[in-house]
Design a protein around this motif. Structure first.
Motif, PDB file in Angstrom:
ATOM      1  N   ARG A   1      62.898  -0.933 -25.733  1.00 57.84           N
ATOM      2  CA  ARG A   1      63.792  -0.526 -24.648  1.00 57.84           C
ATOM      3  C   ARG A   1      63.366   0.831 -24.078  1.00 57.84           C
ATOM      4  NH1 ARG A   1      67.659  -3.232 -27.832  1.00 57.84           N
ATOM      5  NH2 ARG A   1      68.103  -1.360 -29.068  1.00 57.84           N
ATOM      6  N   ALA A   2      63.004   1.743 -24.963  1.00 56.02           N
ATOM      7  CA  ALA A   2      62.560   3.062 -24.508  1.00 56.02           C
ATOM      8  C   ALA A   2      61.256   2.950 -23.721  1.00 56.02           C
ATOM      9  CB  ALA A   2      62.388   3.999 -25.701  1.00 56.02           C
ATOM     10  N   ASN A   3      60.342   2.097 -24.173  1.00 51.76           N
ATOM     11  CA  ASN A   3      59.108   1.878 -23.412  1.00 51.76           C
ATOM     12  C   ASN A   3      59.424   1.320 -22.028  1.00 51.76           C
ATOM     13  OD1 ASN A   3      57.411   2.792 -25.447  1.00 51.76           O
ATOM     14  ND2 ASN A   3      57.086   0.749 -26.317  1.00 51.76           N
ATOM     15  N   GLY A   4      60.434   0.454 -21.973  1.00 47.95           N
ATOM     16  CA  GLY A   4      60.848  -0.095 -20.681  1.00 47.95           C
ATOM     17  C   GLY A   4      61.375   0.982 -19.750  1.00 47.95           C
ATOM     18  N   LEU A   5      62.131   1.950 -20.301  1.00 40.98           N
ATOM     19  CA  LEU A   5      62.621   3.058 -19.486  1.00 40.98           C
ATOM     20  C   LEU A   5      61.456   3.910 -18.982  1.00 40.98           C
ATOM     21  CD1 LEU A   5      65.725   4.166 -21.598  1.00 40.98           C
ATOM     22  CD2 LEU A   5      65.723   2.885 -19.455  1.00 40.98           C
ATOM     23  N   GLY A   6      60.478   4.155 -19.851  1.00 42.09           N
ATOM     24  CA  GLY A   6      59.303   4.908 -19.424  1.00 42.09           C
ATOM     25  C   GLY A   6      58.548   4.194 -18.317  1.00 42.09           C
ATOM     26  N   CYS A   7      58.439   2.870 -18.426  1.00 40.22           N
ATOM     27  CA  CYS A   7      57.779   2.094 -17.366  1.00 40.22           C
ATOM     28  C   CYS A   7      58.586   2.150 -16.073  1.00 40.22           C
ATOM     29  CB  CYS A   7      57.600   0.647 -17.818  1.00 40.22           C
ATOM     30  SG  CYS A   7      56.359   0.433 -19.123  1.00 40.22           S
ATOM     31  N   GLY A   8      59.920   2.224 -16.208  1.00 40.58           N
ATOM     32  CA  GLY A   8      60.756   2.377 -15.016  1.00 40.58           C
ATOM     33  C   GLY A   8      60.458   3.674 -14.288  1.00 40.58           C
ATOM     34  N   ALA A   9      60.231   4.755 -15.051  1.00 39.29           N
ATOM     35  CA  ALA A   9      59.856   6.031 -14.432  1.00 39.29           C
ATOM     36  C   ALA A   9      58.541   5.894 -13.680  1.00 39.29           C
ATOM     37  CB  ALA A   9      59.751   7.115 -15.500  1.00 39.29           C
ATOM     38  N   MET A  10      57.575   5.207 -14.282  1.00 40.72           N
ATOM     39  CA  MET A  10      56.276   5.022 -13.618  1.00 40.72           C
ATOM     40  C   MET A  10      56.431   4.241 -12.323  1.00 40.72           C
ATOM     41  SD  MET A  10      53.816   4.079 -16.805  1.00 40.72           S
ATOM     42  CE  MET A  10      54.347   4.522 -18.453  1.00 40.72           C
ATOM     43  N   LEU A  11      57.289   3.210 -12.352  1.00 39.42           N
ATOM     44  CA  LEU A  11      57.507   2.424 -11.134  1.00 39.42           C
ATOM     45  C   LEU A  11      58.086   3.298 -10.031  1.00 39.42           C
ATOM     46  CD1 LEU A  11      57.502  -0.299  -9.702  1.00 39.42           C
ATOM     47  CD2 LEU A  11      59.760  -0.741 -10.672  1.00 39.42           C
ATOM     48  N   LEU A  12      59.023   4.169 -10.383  1.00 36.10           N
ATOM     49  CA  LEU A  12      59.589   5.078  -9.384  1.00 36.10           C
ATOM     50  C   LEU A  12      58.526   6.044  -8.867  1.00 36.10           C
ATOM     51  CD1 LEU A  12      63.081   5.908 -10.947  1.00 36.10           C
ATOM     52  CD2 LEU A  12      62.569   4.353  -9.063  1.00 36.10           C
ATOM     53  N   TRP A  13      57.669   6.556  -9.756  1.00 32.44           N
ATOM     54  CA  TRP A  13      56.608   7.469  -9.321  1.00 32.44           C
ATOM     55  C   TRP A  13      55.623   6.784  -8.389  1.00 32.44           C
ATOM     56  CZ3 TRP A  13      56.260   9.433 -14.987  1.00 32.44           C
ATOM     57  CH2 TRP A  13      57.124  10.522 -15.146  1.00 32.44           C
ATOM     58  N   ALA A  14      55.484   5.469  -8.513  1.00 37.38           N
ATOM     59  CA  ALA A  14      54.567   4.747  -7.635  1.00 37.38           C
ATOM     60  C   ALA A  14      55.029   4.805  -6.180  1.00 37.38           C
ATOM     61  CB  ALA A  14      54.447   3.296  -8.091  1.00 37.38           C
TER      62      ALA A  14
ATOM     63  N   THR B   1      48.842   5.244 -21.603  1.00 38.47           N
ATOM     64  CA  THR B   1      47.848   4.296 -21.090  1.00 38.47           C
ATOM     65  C   THR B   1      48.361   3.558 -19.858  1.00 38.47           C
ATOM     66  OG1 THR B   1      47.007   3.968 -23.351  1.00 38.47           O
ATOM     67  CG2 THR B   1      46.389   2.333 -21.701  1.00 38.47           C
ATOM     68  N   LEU B   2      49.605   3.088 -19.930  1.00 36.43           N
ATOM     69  CA  LEU B   2      50.177   2.339 -18.813  1.00 36.43           C
ATOM     70  C   LEU B   2      50.369   3.205 -17.574  1.00 36.43           C
ATOM     71  CD1 LEU B   2      52.870   0.175 -20.658  1.00 36.43           C
ATOM     72  CD2 LEU B   2      50.575  -0.497 -19.930  1.00 36.43           C
ATOM     73  N   ALA B   3      50.406   4.546 -17.751  1.00 42.08           N
ATOM     74  CA  ALA B   3      50.621   5.440 -16.611  1.00 42.08           C
ATOM     75  C   ALA B   3      49.508   5.339 -15.576  1.00 42.08           C
ATOM     76  CB  ALA B   3      50.748   6.887 -17.095  1.00 42.08           C
ATOM     77  N   TYR B   4      48.353   4.821 -15.976  1.00 40.70           N
ATOM     78  CA  TYR B   4      47.277   4.665 -14.993  1.00 40.70           C
ATOM     79  C   TYR B   4      47.586   3.583 -13.966  1.00 40.70           C
ATOM     80  CZ  TYR B   4      44.172   7.963 -17.200  1.00 40.70           C
ATOM     81  OH  TYR B   4      43.614   9.133 -17.683  1.00 40.70           O
ATOM     82  N   ALA B   5      48.660   2.835 -14.185  1.00 42.59           N
ATOM     83  CA  ALA B   5      49.078   1.857 -13.175  1.00 42.59           C
ATOM     84  C   ALA B   5      49.722   2.533 -11.974  1.00 42.59           C
ATOM     85  CB  ALA B   5      50.068   0.860 -13.788  1.00 42.59           C
ATOM     86  N   ILE B   6      50.159   3.795 -12.124  1.00 41.40           N
ATOM     87  CA  ILE B   6      50.879   4.466 -11.034  1.00 41.40           C
ATOM     88  C   ILE B   6      50.056   4.536  -9.752  1.00 41.40           C
ATOM     89  CG2 ILE B   6      51.998   6.604 -10.298  1.00 41.40           C
ATOM     90  CD1 ILE B   6      52.665   7.124 -13.246  1.00 41.40           C
ATOM     91  N   PRO B   7      48.811   5.083  -9.783  1.00 41.52           N
ATOM     92  CA  PRO B   7      48.063   5.149  -8.519  1.00 41.52           C
ATOM     93  C   PRO B   7      47.731   3.785  -7.942  1.00 41.52           C
ATOM     94  CG  PRO B   7      46.658   5.769 -10.375  1.00 41.52           C
ATOM     95  CD  PRO B   7      48.057   5.699 -10.900  1.00 41.52           C
ATOM     96  N   VAL B   8      47.542   2.793  -8.817  1.00 42.65           N
ATOM     97  CA  VAL B   8      47.229   1.443  -8.329  1.00 42.65           C
ATOM     98  C   VAL B   8      48.439   0.847  -7.611  1.00 42.65           C
ATOM     99  CG1 VAL B   8      46.588  -0.893  -8.996  1.00 42.65           C
ATOM    100  CG2 VAL B   8      45.492   1.061 -10.101  1.00 42.65           C
ATOM    101  N   VAL B   9      49.610   0.891  -8.262  1.00 46.64           N
ATOM    102  CA  VAL B   9      50.824   0.349  -7.645  1.00 46.64           C
ATOM    103  C   VAL B   9      51.169   1.127  -6.378  1.00 46.64           C
ATOM    104  CG1 VAL B   9      53.285  -0.117  -7.969  1.00 46.64           C
ATOM    105  CG2 VAL B   9      51.692  -0.466  -9.865  1.00 46.64           C
ATOM    106  N   SER B  10      50.992   2.455  -6.427  1.00 51.83           N
ATOM    107  CA  SER B  10      51.259   3.276  -5.247  1.00 51.83           C
ATOM    108  C   SER B  10      50.381   2.859  -4.077  1.00 51.83           C
ATOM    109  CB  SER B  10      51.023   4.750  -5.582  1.00 51.83           C
ATOM    110  OG  SER B  10      51.233   5.560  -4.447  1.00 51.83           O
ATOM    111  N   THR B  11      49.104   2.618  -4.362  1.00 50.69           N
ATOM    112  CA  THR B  11      48.186   2.177  -3.304  1.00 50.69           C
ATOM    113  C   THR B  11      48.590   0.817  -2.752  1.00 50.69           C
ATOM    114  OG1 THR B  11      46.349   3.414  -4.294  1.00 50.69           O
ATOM    115  CG2 THR B  11      45.775   1.631  -2.783  1.00 50.69           C
ATOM    116  N   LEU B  12      48.978  -0.094  -3.634  1.00 45.30           N
ATOM    117  CA  LEU B  12      49.398  -1.427  -3.188  1.00 45.30           C
ATOM    118  C   LEU B  12      50.645  -1.345  -2.313  1.00 45.30           C
ATOM    119  CD1 LEU B  12      48.804  -3.505  -6.449  1.00 45.30           C
ATOM    120  CD2 LEU B  12      47.393  -3.469  -4.377  1.00 45.30           C
ATOM    121  N   LEU B  13      51.580  -0.455  -2.671  1.00 42.32           N
ATOM    122  CA  LEU B  13      52.786  -0.283  -1.863  1.00 42.32           C
ATOM    123  C   LEU B  13      52.437   0.250  -0.476  1.00 42.32           C
ATOM    124  CD1 LEU B  13      55.249   1.183  -4.514  1.00 42.32           C
ATOM    125  CD2 LEU B  13      55.402  -1.052  -3.400  1.00 42.32           C
ATOM    126  N   LEU B  14      51.497   1.182  -0.423  1.00 44.68           N
ATOM    127  CA  LEU B  14      51.073   1.707   0.872  1.00 44.68           C
ATOM    128  C   LEU B  14      50.398   0.618   1.705  1.00 44.68           C
ATOM    129  CD1 LEU B  14      49.711   5.200  -0.223  1.00 44.68           C
ATOM    130  CD2 LEU B  14      51.681   4.777   1.250  1.00 44.68           C
TER     131      LEU B  14
END
Length: 296
Positions: free
Chosen positions: A8-21, A241-254
């Protein structure tokens, strides 16, 4: 900590990454506002939201924390953003972003000496793939001009500050996540003071006001609370490790917003980051887990 709590905590951390994207997309929406003013306003929104929720739950007393907790929280939130904006001011954005994205790698590496968490070839291989994908995406065309070294040093320092803030949050696990409310408001005040000292104020129009509200609810506010919970009760090695998805997801959103064109470089970067995340999270051999971390 049981496995379910960690997940659950990992899921919350991934939620933060999604918002940062969404940071890049919302920053475009708020274009025209000075960076420090935008940061101060967005953090104020995030802090006030946290204050309302904390008061509604009757937990305002949790804002009273020891000086060490305040030093950790305010230094992390404000220090990272101040160094990041300084880096963008003194170095090309592409190069500064590439150096700044050392922070996920540093989170994984610092988890061993500071928290005593084992790394292993599997996790190191995953973070290496993630960094390769980030470098391919963010570092395309990077030149690192000689005169940009002060800005690049700021970017590197910002990466160190955020990695230390993230990893050391686990050492301060007794500090409740509600305390981030106070840290966010204090960081907003510091950003506002620097804005008044070094920038000219701009009255936001309707579009910029919407950007401030969304940033405060998301990447420059609300995400801090999710990340705090993820770092304190989740697995910092996996989240790093999963935080490297942030720039990728951010680019896809753009790209979805009509900014740029999807090409082979973006697709390959996404594949590398996804592969790194899968490798790092792949269940290892069964055995004793370190204190506070679930097996796997």
């Amino acid at each position: 900590m049981i496995a379910g709590d960690t997940r659950r905590a990992n899921g919350l951390g991934c939620g933060a990454m999604l918002l940062w994207a969404f940071l890049g997309l919302l920053a475009r929406l708020g274009a025209g506002l000075p960076p420090l003013q935008l940061t101060a306003m967005a953090m104020t929104v995030g802090g006030l939201l946290g204050l309302l929720v904390t008061a509604w739950r009757g937990r305002l007393g949790r804002l009273r924390q020891k000086p060490l907790a305040w030093a950790h929280g305010v230094t992390g939130l404000f220090g990272y953003h101040a160094l990041y904006f300084a880096a963008l001011a003194m170095a090309p954005a592409v190069e500064a972003n590439l150096v700044n994205y050392l922070w996920p790698l540093l989170i994984v590496l610092l988890s061993a000496p500071l928290l005593g968490l084992p790394l292993g070839a599997r996790r190191l291989g995953g973070v290496a793939l993630g960094f390769a994908g980030c470098a391919l995406l963010v570092g395309d065309g990077a030149r690192f001009p000689a005169g940009a070294w002060p800005g690049l040093l700021c970017a590197a320092a910002g990466a160190v500050v955020w990695a230390l803030y993230s990893v050391l949050a686990r050492r301060l696990a007794a500090v409740p996540t509600e305390a981030v409310t106070g840290f966010c408001l204090a960081a907003a005040l510091l950003a506002a003071l620097l804005h008044l000292a070094f920038e000219h104020s701009v009255l936001p129009d309707q579009r910029q006001a919407v950007a401030v509200l969304l940033l405060g609810l998301g990447p420059v506010g609300g995400a801090f609370f999710l990340w705090d919970a993820g770092m304190k009760r989740g697995d910092p090695r996996l989240l790093g490790t999963l935080a490297y998805a942030i720039p990728v997801v951010s680019t896809l959103l753009l790209l979805l917003a009509g900014e740029g064109v999807l090409d082979l470089r973006v697709a390959l970067a996404a594949l590398l980051v996804a592969g790194g995340g899968v490798l790092a999270s792949w269940p290892g051999r069964r055995g004793a887990a370190p204190p506070g971390v679930a097996r796997g």
